[in-house]
Design a protein around this motif. Sequence first.
Motif: not given
Ligand SMILES: N[C@@H](CCC(=O)N[C@@H](CS)C(=O)NCC(=O)O)C(=O)O
Length: 224
Positions: A41, A66-67, A13, A53-54
């Motif tokens: 992490r 939050e993107s 994201r 998260r990213l």
């Molecule tokens: N709602 C958050 C969601 C962020 C999210 O879930 N990012 C994913 C990558 S697209 C992530 O980091 N996933 C890895 C994890 O949850 O460990 C946003 O929009 O920033």
Amino acid sequence: MSDLRIYGIARTRAFRALWVAKELGIDYEHFPVEIGDAGARTPEFLAINPNGRLPVIVDGDFVLFESLAITMYLAKKHSVGKLYPATLEREARTWQWSLWAVTEVDRGVNIWSLHAVRLPEAERDKARREEALKVLVAPFKVLDAAVSKQPYLLGNDFTVADLNVAAVISRAIEMDLSASPNIKVWLTRCLERPAAREALALKSKADSETPAEITRRIARTNRL
Ligand SMILES: N[C@@H](CCC(=O)N[C@@H](CS)C(=O)NCC(=O)O)C(=O)O
């Protein structure tokens, strides 16, 4: 060194933050942090974004996760009256579409793309792909109607409302959109913008370099 740092590999994201930065023509530094133990992490990253998260951005000493909060913050900071709407009502309409995108269609498009495109063919789950498509039917009707009457979500001009929704569903460009012809036209219009193309090039490169094991991990942790 730029004041704005964008963290997150462009396949994630983080693409949304990269697109808005390119749309605004602002300087930024991109740190293509990987998901999970390989990046997001780690203790150093968790100190910046405790969600692990990213994306996350650091703008001077301001940290924001939050993107879509990131895209709206940057648009409002740099482009009120252009990319970011100038009136309360148009601003609220932007929030409406942005919240709609994350709650109604974000997960469905993501899961569909994993099980239709990104996982190795033998590991794609038809039932999950179809379940995701089912979840998208009603919201896609709403979006299709909204972009049937005007070129962009808020009227005649591209705004961060379009950027947010188009970025969230960007992977739907590979779907059969024949039941949503207006989405197809509008999404193509948004994704063909020069800034979108530049950000999409980063995303495609990151996609093509992603080992199958990482895609499997994403598929394991994603939920509808
Ligand atoms: N709602 C958050 C969601 C962020 C999210 O879930 N990012 C994913 C990558 S697209 C992530 O980091 N996933 C890895 C994890 O949850 O460990 C946003 O929009 O920033």
